[in-house]
Write a protein that holds these residues in place. Structure first.
Motif, PDB file in Angstrom:
ATOM      1  N   ILE F  72       0.851  -1.193   0.000  1.00 39.57           N
ATOM      2  CA  ILE F  72       0.000   0.000   0.000  1.00 39.57           C
ATOM      3  C   ILE F  72       0.886   1.243   0.000  1.00 39.57           C
ATOM      4  CG2 ILE F  72      -0.384   0.612   2.418  1.00 39.57           C
ATOM      5  CD1 ILE F  72      -3.419   0.320   1.782  1.00 39.57           C
ATOM      6  N   MET F  73       0.514   2.229  -0.818  1.00 38.93           N
ATOM      7  CA  MET F  73       1.249   3.495  -0.861  1.00 38.93           C
ATOM      8  C   MET F  73       0.260   4.634  -0.630  1.00 38.93           C
ATOM      9  SD  MET F  73       3.416   5.133  -4.022  1.00 38.93           S
ATOM     10  CE  MET F  73       4.219   6.753  -3.808  1.00 38.93           C
ATOM     11  N   ILE F  74       0.684   5.585   0.208  1.00 42.14           N
ATOM     12  CA  ILE F  74      -0.147   6.762   0.452  1.00 42.14           C
ATOM     13  C   ILE F  74       0.665   7.992   0.075  1.00 42.14           C
ATOM     14  CG2 ILE F  74      -1.290   8.147   2.240  1.00 42.14           C
ATOM     15  CD1 ILE F  74      -1.818   5.498   3.748  1.00 42.14           C
ATOM     16  N   ILE F  75       0.069   8.880  -0.681  1.00 46.27           N
ATOM     17  CA  ILE F  75       0.708  10.154  -1.024  1.00 46.27           C
ATOM     18  C   ILE F  75      -0.117  11.263  -0.393  1.00 46.27           C
ATOM     19  CG2 ILE F  75       1.421  11.696  -2.900  1.00 46.27           C
ATOM     20  CD1 ILE F  75       1.575   9.214  -4.702  1.00 46.27           C
ATOM     21  N   GLY F  76       0.556  12.116   0.339  1.00 51.38           N
ATOM     22  CA  GLY F  76      -0.148  13.234   0.980  1.00 51.38           C
ATOM     23  C   GLY F  76      -0.220  13.043   2.478  1.00 51.38           C
ATOM     24  N   LYS F  77      -0.623  14.094   3.191  1.00 55.98           N
ATOM     25  CA  LYS F  77      -0.673  14.070   4.659  1.00 55.98           C
ATOM     26  C   LYS F  77      -1.885  13.269   5.125  1.00 55.98           C
ATOM     27  CE  LYS F  77       2.474  17.395   6.042  1.00 55.98           C
ATOM     28  NZ  LYS F  77       2.515  18.581   5.145  1.00 55.98           N
ATOM     29  N   LEU F  78      -1.675  12.410   6.112  1.00 49.37           N
ATOM     30  CA  LEU F  78      -2.777  11.625   6.656  1.00 49.37           C
ATOM     31  C   LEU F  78      -3.640  12.499   7.556  1.00 49.37           C
ATOM     32  CD1 LEU F  78      -1.242   8.140   7.398  1.00 49.37           C
ATOM     33  CD2 LEU F  78      -2.499   8.965   5.418  1.00 49.37           C
ATOM     34  N   PRO F  79      -4.928  12.220   7.640  1.00 49.62           N
ATOM     35  CA  PRO F  79      -5.803  12.999   8.524  1.00 49.62           C
ATOM     36  C   PRO F  79      -5.537  12.653   9.989  1.00 49.62           C
ATOM     37  CG  PRO F  79      -7.014  11.178   7.575  1.00 49.62           C
ATOM     38  CD  PRO F  79      -5.655  11.150   6.948  1.00 49.62           C
ATOM     39  N   THR F  80      -5.949  13.511  10.885  1.00 51.48           N
ATOM     40  CA  THR F  80      -5.875  13.195  12.310  1.00 51.48           C
ATOM     41  C   THR F  80      -6.816  12.017  12.590  1.00 51.48           C
ATOM     42  OG1 THR F  80      -6.099  15.579  12.446  1.00 51.48           O
ATOM     43  CG2 THR F  80      -5.745  14.399  14.536  1.00 51.48           C
ATOM     44  N   ILE F  81      -6.318  11.083  13.401  1.00 51.43           N
ATOM     45  CA  ILE F  81      -7.167   9.953  13.779  1.00 51.43           C
ATOM     46  C   ILE F  81      -8.327  10.496  14.620  1.00 51.43           C
ATOM     47  CG2 ILE F  81      -7.209   7.827  15.152  1.00 51.43           C
ATOM     48  CD1 ILE F  81      -5.740   7.540  12.466  1.00 51.43           C
ATOM     49  N   ARG F  82      -9.562  10.124  14.276  1.00 52.28           N
ATOM     50  CA  ARG F  82     -10.688  10.884  14.808  1.00 52.28           C
ATOM     51  C   ARG F  82     -11.158  10.503  16.198  1.00 52.28           C
ATOM     52  NH1 ARG F  82     -15.697   8.964  10.861  1.00 52.28           N
ATOM     53  NH2 ARG F  82     -16.235   7.115  12.042  1.00 52.28           N
ATOM     54  N   LYS F  83     -10.709   9.359  16.719  1.00 58.05           N
ATOM     55  CA  LYS F  83     -11.088   9.012  18.088  1.00 58.05           C
ATOM     56  C   LYS F  83      -9.894   8.396  18.783  1.00 58.05           C
ATOM     57  CE  LYS F  83     -15.987   8.404  17.753  1.00 58.05           C
ATOM     58  NZ  LYS F  83     -17.109   7.481  17.886  1.00 58.05           N
TER      59      LYS F  83
END
Lengths: 218, 218, 218, 218, 218, 218, 218, 218
Positions: F72-83
């Protein structure tokens, strides 16, 4: 649709007449086809015919023969068997294979070929096979029928030099249901030089034997 | 484990010697087995041998022959071909079937049988087959190889009276991949009296032809 | 649940109306659906309807037609056939394929298309096909039905230039049972440019032919 | 074996020449076959050719074209495209289907037919398809390629009246691997009158479209 | 993720320790797992380990053993073999089955059980089996490995009274490829009372034999 | 073909953006698609990307993350974990399932969902699962991954009340090869109310969990 | 054998009681099991019960309900439906799917959940689905049933954000027979985040929906 | 054909007599075979006998026993059970497995072995199994029957040290239909050392247990 297209020249071309596959045809279609064949032939072979269809057809034609286990029906006088000594040995693993053994046996009768049936010589009791070695050796061609795991042709193929036609039989349950386990085992056999027919195709095995027995006719 | 258990009596029993299946054995195992066979035989046949294994084995033995498409290797002097006229006709649907055609052809050579190859007589251009009818009729046994839909044996079986050994070939893609579509078509053929070998089993077809050609020896 | 959701706009969108698949619906559902269709259409086509259901339905509606082999039922007056010369040729390997041949034939009748049936032109006796070449060439589209090994479309595809719709038929036993051997053979055919429908889908083949015959309407 | 048996009469008989299946042939066989075809034709189409084979063949022949995703190679000058407006629309579910889309596209180019490709109109975002309705309606024949669950032809078949040739694509993993899930979905489609080719058979779809476009030539 | 969850209580519960399936794990995962196991055990068994992984692991641990055909690796000192006479006989159809035979053999060594290998006693040459009857009878449990058609367990099951664990082997081509033909043949065997393991599961067969040999411990 | 057709409205419509299936696309196609997605999104998720493609892509984009086991590859900033508390528990039978576990885990990270992985809690040692009952009960949704016989979801489904998404994993050999044995076991589970994804589809399981976690948003 | 082993604690553990699979049990077994369940529960759900068994059982118990298409039987008073607005939308491709739709619907009734059925919204006429978008959006969970090619869940999954449980239905013939084509299409769907149940498992889909609707109970 | 070939020496050779597979034989064949067996034996076991055949056979022989669920028939006096404590535990997932459980149970009775049946201890409610641990531990061999996903042998194999014979049962629908899902799950089990019989082969499992119980006789 009552117009058929019987291949009357087939016997001249390849040595045996067109036959009728009985399982998927209704009574009227069967009657019409049989009558068309009888216009130019003295006898007809019908395979995999259900008994309830035979009960009707036997009243429509003379000189009928029917074998219940195999569903084979013959209309017309059978030819004289052409040799005293049997030319084809038909072996099977167990009595449940009888319907396929008989389909091969009566097709050969229809073609004038003598055959002998060896029932219950399955691979789980090899001695039953080996104690008949001398007799089996006298046949020119062997047809070997087996259901379940289909191991008999492998054992026969390792013991006998003749052409061997393996016929998988749809007897068995679980993974053996329908005969595919036996078919694949026969196709995969380590005993080289076996050839295989479709599942339950005793008729095809008989014709294959007939083709072989004719190779010196030419 | 270096102790083998070669079936040296096989030729006496069924008419042809044990051969070596090359694809799944490593070089050391192959060398050992070949040497064991050569102790009592003058020649060995190895089937489906990868080219990189042949490159090593050819330096270890004399009188080696190798056919690249089929991967068949023969060690030892071949016998004289026993008849002038060919005894086996090997037909195929297209040039991609060559690896199986050759496996049958060279196995027959190994056994001293003359054969002729008919390439590119596939069912999508039937005239290519019918224009060779007279020549094909002279063979005693026909081996018919086809990949993709495997229709060629049906057409051949409807035109010729000889014993017909159908060999499905693993050429094709999609549902034809691996050769099962061709195998099932051949097993289901309306042209009765065909028999079938495992996919790509040109060797087995040749042995089956050999068993047939020998039926009058007895 | 008695509320249906008939796609009444289908004919305007794609050129032919929604039809009713009869095999899996009970009598009440069938009656309701048929009545809904007849609200906006003058005729209905029901496919693969069991005879016992027809016996009930024929008393509920006027102008019914039923073909026993295929189980096709038509309610309403058929359109005039739009051309004298046939536009579609329907070929089949044997009389056992009749139920699929008829499904295609009567669907075409329902749509006003003239078709001609060629029965018993199977690949195991190629001459039966070639002797009808001139007649078959006059059709604009060919539908080719075959069970067992399904070789007929390959032979037809190598001889004729028209669009060819191959229909596998569930006639056969052993590996041919259910029609998958024929399906896979047709999909794998060396005779390029064939297209294939689901097993026994004579109805779909007829609609595909109809789509083709309409390409110049636009 | 260097003797081939090219079916030079095929174009006269069925309207398009024999082509060469490149995947399973070695370089020498390919060279020989191509030379044989070029003796009587001005151009050759080779399908599913591996790039490493193209690297060698491009130096042997003039006027070569090669498409990397599909592996299609054309030798010789392409014909003039015969109409300004496109005759065939080629739709696909996603960019991963490109290798099949291109095989159809370049085969049509080889035959002088104009086509247009519609990429990324998959069934999981139907609006991408419906917003192109007017343009897609102008094509005479639609080729619809899809991997994974193969739902696109069903949606297209419900929206458009043209002949629809569905091509399953071997893109996907798990149960979708190899393309059988897409193939079976297309064969089972509720959108009647679809026909289907073998998995990845863009070439066959193009020939099928060509057969359709020629129906008024007669 | 470096936290494992070794089932250290398994040996106490069921009589043998957790082992490591090597084929699908990378080197780092393997090292970590092995170290975790060695915290509470004196030896580890790793199955189906690729040679290139062994080349790395052998430098990380002491007292390593590796068998190339089977890919079995043992770390730690082996126990004393608990009886002089062999307790398990391992039979196989041919030398190609060696990788499975050895997996069973070395797993039994790991558990302190004496076994004897009988190679090349395949069903196509039954005499090779029968001439060893007396010796084979001395084993308490028989493990029978076979690829291709998998007929050997049937023959063995008809000759010997011991518990028989049949192991299908993925040696073969065409319909035998992957070992399913052998598996289905073994499951369908007429020689009752056979039980079967997964394809190539020599390890599982050894553990099954071990469970049997322990039934009197209680 | 460089024109893509990204479904930019998907997030608005169904709550999550279009992602990119990396396995079957070449580098140029990937770059183009990624750039198109980034025109309207701040991050992209690419699944099943081969490491050699990542080595090239990581130099083309900023803020890249890559997980080797899952590809798996992710490009870009990850969101804040919501809980703070985890919402999804991801269980697996063994360490070999890691590549699927991680695909689910990082897809959830990409969507801002907290998850916890429970490795090595397989059904052959049930105590490892039961001793974590309290912790597992705190998750809102369970994703359960297993290869080989796929028994873990059945055991989990009998112990826990949450929605359970079963993911078959292609780890195993013989009949377990490719993951179909696990898939069919999960689909057949006696522990009712399980639902199943395609083999190895950790991504799909994560999206399914996300759809569930959003049901109260409306 | 009249001693059963009802899992009376199941409802406490996972939120719903053990139900009875009716298809494979005889009348006496059914009576005994039902009586055992009723000892500790006020109602019982029996699935896939043949009508002839219901005819007997309805005389043995009070407050029975039976739905003929699905074969679902409920004994005991149903709970009050817990919300006015429907919580589950059940969509299906055609009226032939009714037996599965109803199994889901009545299982939800048994559990006190309100559901709404949307029949005949199949993928071959997408407009029937899109014109109900607003209504379908109000459900919290969607169960989507389809036979034949199973394309409906893909289209629904691309249009709606809810959890989607896809249920393949065994309606169809040829390659669609038995429901595997629909199953594989659903598992392969490009519309991510679908999950799938076994073929015809409307009961399981309802339980899965129930697990989802309960996630906020904790 | 009324000549049989009973393997009367089988009991001497492998410890138990030949039995009769009743499902595929007609009444006359059955009578003849039974009479042949009774010539040299005091009792006969017939498996998978249809009830209508039993109704006829029970009038032909004395001392008959018949179990309806399994179709097992015993003719002749049963031997004294040889031990007070049970030697074999037969576990099953649910009451639907009764027909297989009983086939094993009565075959063991026929051989003089005491067994105990544990019904309804399926993997979806593990506590039902664990609360019987002490009792199950007393058996020497465990036979574990399960349909649907076949998870029970995995759980049992992880908890108990005895030899475990897993028997897949053909109970289930969809992908579980026919028992292959359970079979493949059992063959793939992570709980090592399980062995497996054919689907529904309770008889074979009993013979396998008998072979194990006899290992100390020698």
């Amino acid at each position: 649709m009552s117009n058929f297209n019987i291949d009357h020249q087939r016997e001249g071309r390849i040595g045996f007449p067109e036959i009728v596959f009985g399982a998927s045809k209704d009574i009227n279609t069967l009657k019409n086809i049989i009558n068309h064949v009888l216009e130019k032939n003295s006898k007809v072979l019908i395979t995999k015919l259900q008994p309830e269809k035979y009960e009707i057809l036997k009243n429509e034609f003379r000189d009928t023969f029917y074998d219940l286990p195999s569903g084979i029906m013959i209309i017309g006088k059978l030819p004289t068997i052409r040799k005293k000594k049997e030319e084809v040995g038909i072996l099977s693993g167990g009595t449940s294979d009888e319907f396929v053994v008989n389909e091969a046996f009566y097709t050969l009768s229809f073609l004038g070929i003598k055959a002998k049936r060896y029932i219950d010589v399955g691979a789980a009791g090899v001695h039953r096979l080996t104690e008949k070695t001398e007799q089996i050796k006298t046949a020119k061609v062997l047809i070997v029928c087996a259901g379940f795991e289909g191991a008999l042709p492998t054992v026969v193929g390792g013991l006998f030099p003749q052409p061997i036609i393996a016929v998988p039989v749809s007897v068995g349950y679980g993974v053996a249901k329908g005969g595919k386990a036996a078919l694949n085992a026969m196709l995969s056999s380590c005993a080289n030089g076996l050839t295989v027919t479709n599942i339950d195709n005793g008729y095809g095995a008989a014709i294959a034997a007939y083709r072989i027995l004719n190779i010196n006719k030419k």
